[in-house]
Design an enzyme around this catalytic site. Structure first.
Site, PDB file in Angstrom:
ATOM      1  N   GLY A 197       0.794  -1.218   0.000  1.00  0.00           N
ATOM      2  CA  GLY A 197       0.000   0.000   0.000  1.00  0.00           C
ATOM      3  C   GLY A 197       0.828   1.270   0.000  1.00  0.00           C
ATOM      4  O   GLY A 197       2.057   1.251   0.083  1.00  0.00           O
ATOM      5  N   LYS A 220       3.974  12.553  -2.398  1.00  0.00           N
ATOM      6  CA  LYS A 220       4.863  11.500  -1.910  1.00  0.00           C
ATOM      7  C   LYS A 220       5.739  12.062  -0.796  1.00  0.00           C
ATOM      8  O   LYS A 220       6.480  13.026  -1.003  1.00  0.00           O
ATOM      9  CB  LYS A 220       5.742  10.974  -3.044  1.00  0.00           C
ATOM     10  CG  LYS A 220       6.588   9.771  -2.642  1.00  0.00           C
ATOM     11  CD  LYS A 220       7.298   9.167  -3.831  1.00  0.00           C
ATOM     12  CE  LYS A 220       8.100   7.943  -3.434  1.00  0.00           C
ATOM     13  NZ  LYS A 220       8.773   7.318  -4.589  1.00  0.00           N
ATOM     14  N   ARG A 290       3.229  14.122  -7.393  1.00  0.00           N
ATOM     15  CA  ARG A 290       3.242  13.289  -8.590  1.00  0.00           C
ATOM     16  C   ARG A 290       1.891  13.379  -9.291  1.00  0.00           C
ATOM     17  O   ARG A 290       0.850  13.561  -8.652  1.00  0.00           O
ATOM     18  CB  ARG A 290       3.545  11.828  -8.236  1.00  0.00           C
ATOM     19  CG  ARG A 290       4.805  11.663  -7.430  1.00  0.00           C
ATOM     20  CD  ARG A 290       5.311  10.246  -7.453  1.00  0.00           C
ATOM     21  NE  ARG A 290       4.423   9.286  -6.813  1.00  0.00           N
ATOM     22  CZ  ARG A 290       4.740   8.008  -6.619  1.00  0.00           C
ATOM     23  NH1 ARG A 290       5.914   7.544  -7.036  1.00  0.00           N
ATOM     24  NH2 ARG A 290       3.903   7.177  -6.022  1.00  0.00           N
ATOM     25  N   ASP A 390       4.295  -4.368  -7.323  1.00  0.00           N
ATOM     26  CA  ASP A 390       3.631  -3.156  -6.822  1.00  0.00           C
ATOM     27  C   ASP A 390       4.204  -1.893  -7.454  1.00  0.00           C
ATOM     28  O   ASP A 390       3.678  -0.801  -7.231  1.00  0.00           O
ATOM     29  CB  ASP A 390       3.729  -3.070  -5.300  1.00  0.00           C
ATOM     30  CG  ASP A 390       5.169  -3.106  -4.808  1.00  0.00           C
ATOM     31  OD1 ASP A 390       5.826  -4.132  -5.021  1.00  0.00           O
ATOM     32  OD2 ASP A 390       5.632  -2.114  -4.211  1.00  0.00           O
TER      33      ASP A 390
END
Length: 638
Positions: A197, A220, A290, A390
């Site tokens: 996650g 982020k 982002r 991921d």
């Protein structure tokens, strides 16, 4: 799993990395093209396009057709050129308060009923609502991207607002945002890691521009989430500069990627043990905003498929969501009367009809996009470094810039990740195989949820292999200015480059200066390549002369003039790439409060294929200090 693909003359095995023995040679790229038969059941006008491969040939040379992603690359490089305008013809410029938020992810998918950030297992949910909590002390805007602002129709003057750093660090709520962290799992270094996650990334929501384009904004390093585990949810300036610069550099190279709107410092230090050696130190904290159409990953589907029957319906909901918002043409194809069928073997039940199952068409397109992406990485010498599932975007974008690196000296076994050193699973040469392995894991998740069957999963993997080879052969042919793919010429070149540790970027840029003149005296053949062929002895010099002679013979058979060939080659062989030592120089200065080099690199990377007089120093080979730990190689920690 072995992937067997039947061609007219032989079998080709594209193997996941763990099946390679220690004696196996690591391929620089594929060398054999495979054949599928496209059998429309009736004339088709479907928007779901497919590239047909020519029959296999015993010759090592096959014609190079225009890559279907060439136009995509130009679109990616020029996304900001078609700026939105209002009814009066003026560019649309919005304030932050006027952004058109949509929040489809939160509204259409199941969420976590809890809103706390306690690290825990989050069940039956695609996300957890959580607000940014990063501590700030006079945050500062370091850098921004005008072209990304234009995608969002954000007025560039907004960057000048005194409260902009507070709003884009999350310290002050951004009007209209509905922040959350996404739940996903993944395979890390080939092992299932369970729930992962967004441990330090918080999505603010989706912005719709006047063209109907959907753009997610994500911070982020914005603080803890339920997925932070034992970490602090923060990011440091060092890694944030690298992510900001590389996402924009890749975009202007024409490679699909997430983007970056801005980079900010938090004014607070963050403790990091960069080498995991028990020597942590304080580093400046930072945040990157982002931007992408979606941050859905392979692992977004894997986590729910891994949790049994109760969560399998979430896999379907997530797939429906992605198709609806990011692959709408597949819905149209599924409803049409046309049919595309593919023969994948000699068995009676070997036909795969993609129009009968939208999920099959979807996974095939994801496989093709991923193959195209990896081929483009190989073309510019980019090594991602952490190709866990991921870190694989369903949109076929480069995502999650950690210990990445561009090749300097050509070394197929190069990995920029110290964590990857024992087995070099994610080294440059292995990226094509890892892409296939990851597609297999993604397809397995859809099969577990009964969205696709085994034939459809196998076909997606086959399409990955075929698409990668098509793209890779076309890219390498263009890099050499060849009118048709020549396996022998290209393979010999890459072997020579590996033996002599030739700089990957500089060599291909210089190669365009070689004239197609078979009468060139032998002692002058290597002059155009002198700056790249350093410290080679007599034996190696003879090997290079032999290769250049064969190369000249090949290109002299074309009607293309030297000048035209040079222009074409220079348009696909960048002069400037974001070498790790350039990043580090900018980081060293930034950590002392000087961000001028960060902004110099931003300007430089906007035109990587241009000569840019006065900027030649940025194309130089790495200095000796660039090979110290923390520059040429990094760990996953940031």
């Amino acid at each position: 799993m072995l992937l067997r693909v039947c061609s007219t003359s032989s079998f080709f095995y594209l193997r996941p990395l763990h099946l390679l023995t220690s004696s196996s040679k690591l391929p620089f790229g594929p060398s054999r093209r495979r054949e599928f038969q496209l059998i429309p059941s009736r004339s088709s006008s479907s928007s779901f396009h497919r590239m047909e491969s020519p029959p296999a040939s015993s010759s090592s040379q096959t014609p190079v057709t225009a890559s279907e992603t060439d136009s995509l690359a130009k679109d990616l490089q020029n996304q900001n050129l078609g700026a939105s305008v209002d009814e009066g013809g003026a560019k649309i410029k919005r304030k932050l308060e006027d952004l058109n938020w949509d929040h489809s992810f939160v509204k259409e998918l199941p969420g976590d009923p809890r809103s706390d950030v306690t690290s825990r297992e989050v069940l039956h949910a695609c996300y957890s609502k959580v607000s940014p909590s990063v501590p700030v002390d006079d945050p500062q805007l370091v850098a921004w991207s005008d072209s990304v602002a234009e995608l969002l129709e954000l007025d560039p003057k907004e960057f000048e607002r005194p409260d902009f750093p507070l709003l884009l660090s999350g310290a002050k709520p951004l009007p209209g945002a509905m922040p959350y962290a996404q739940c996903y799992g993944g395979h890390q270094f080939g092992m299932w890691a369970g729930q992962l996650g967004d441990g330090r990334a918080i999505t603010l929501g989706e912005v719709l521009n006047s063209k109907g384009e959907r753009w997610e904004l994500q911070l982020k390093g914005a603080g803890k989430t339920p997925y932070s585990r034992f970490a602090d949810g923060l990011a440091v300036l060092r890694s944030s500069i690298r992510e900001f610069l590389c996402s924009e550099a890749m975009h202007f190279l024409g490679i699909p990627t997430t983007r970056a709107l801005c980079l900010l410092t938090t004014g607070q230090d963050v403790t990091r043990d960069m080498f995991y050696d028990g020597n942590p130190k304080e580093e400046p904290g930072a945040i990157v905003c982002r931007v992408s159409q979606s941050f859905l990953r392979f692992g977004s589907y894997q986590i729910h498929a891994s949790r049994g029957k109760e969560d399998l319906e979430i896999v379907r909901k997530l797939a429906d969501y992605a198709i609806k918002h990011h692959f709408p043409h597949i819905e149209s194809m599924n409803r049409s009367d046309d049919s595309l069928s593919f023969i994948t073997g000699k068995e009676d039940d070997s036909v795969v009809d993609l129009t009968s199952n939208k999920y099959a068409a979807w996974v095939v397109e994801i496989a093709e996009r991923t193959a195209t992406l990896v081929a483009r990485w190989q073309g510019v010498g980019f090594t991602h470094g952490v190709l866990n599932t991921d870190n694989m975007s369903i949109l076929g974008q480069t995502i999650d810039y950690g210990p990445f690196g561009f090749l300097d000296a050509f070394d197929p076994s190069f990995t920029p990740n110290t964590t990857d050193l024992p087995g070099r699973r994610y080294c440059f040469a292995n990226q094509p195989d890892i892409g296939l392995w990851n597609i297999a894991q993604f397809a397995k998740s859809l099969a577990v949820a009964e969205l696709i069957n085994q034939k459809e999963a196998n076909y997606a993997m086959e399409r990955y292999g075929e698409k990668f080879m098509d793209e890779y052969q076309a890219i390498m042919s263009k890099k050499l200015g060849l009118s048709k793919y020549n396996k022998e010429i290209i393979s010999k070149l890459l072997n020579n480059m590996a033996v002599d540790k030739v700089d990957y970027t500089n060599f291909f840029r210089l190669l365009s200066n070689v004239k197609a003149d078979s009468n060139t005296p032998e002692d002058e053949l290597l002059k155009p390549l002198k700056a790249a062929l350093l410290d080679i002895g007599k034996e190696r010099k003879e090997a290079w002369i032999k290769w250049v002679q064969a190369y000249i013979q090949e290109v002299s058979g074309s009607d293309t003039s030297d000048e035209e060939r040079k222009a074409r080659m220079d348009s696909v062989n960048p002069k400037y790439i974001l070498r790790n030592y350039l990043c580090q120089s900018a980081i060293d200065a930034a950590e002392q409060g000087d961000f001028s080099e960060v902004n110099n690199l931003i300007r430089l990377m906007k035109n990587p294929y241009e000569d840019q007089p006065g900027m030649e120093k940025y194309a130089r080979l790495p200095p000796a200090w660039a090979y110290r730990p923390g520059v040429c190689m990094l760990s996953c920690s940031s």
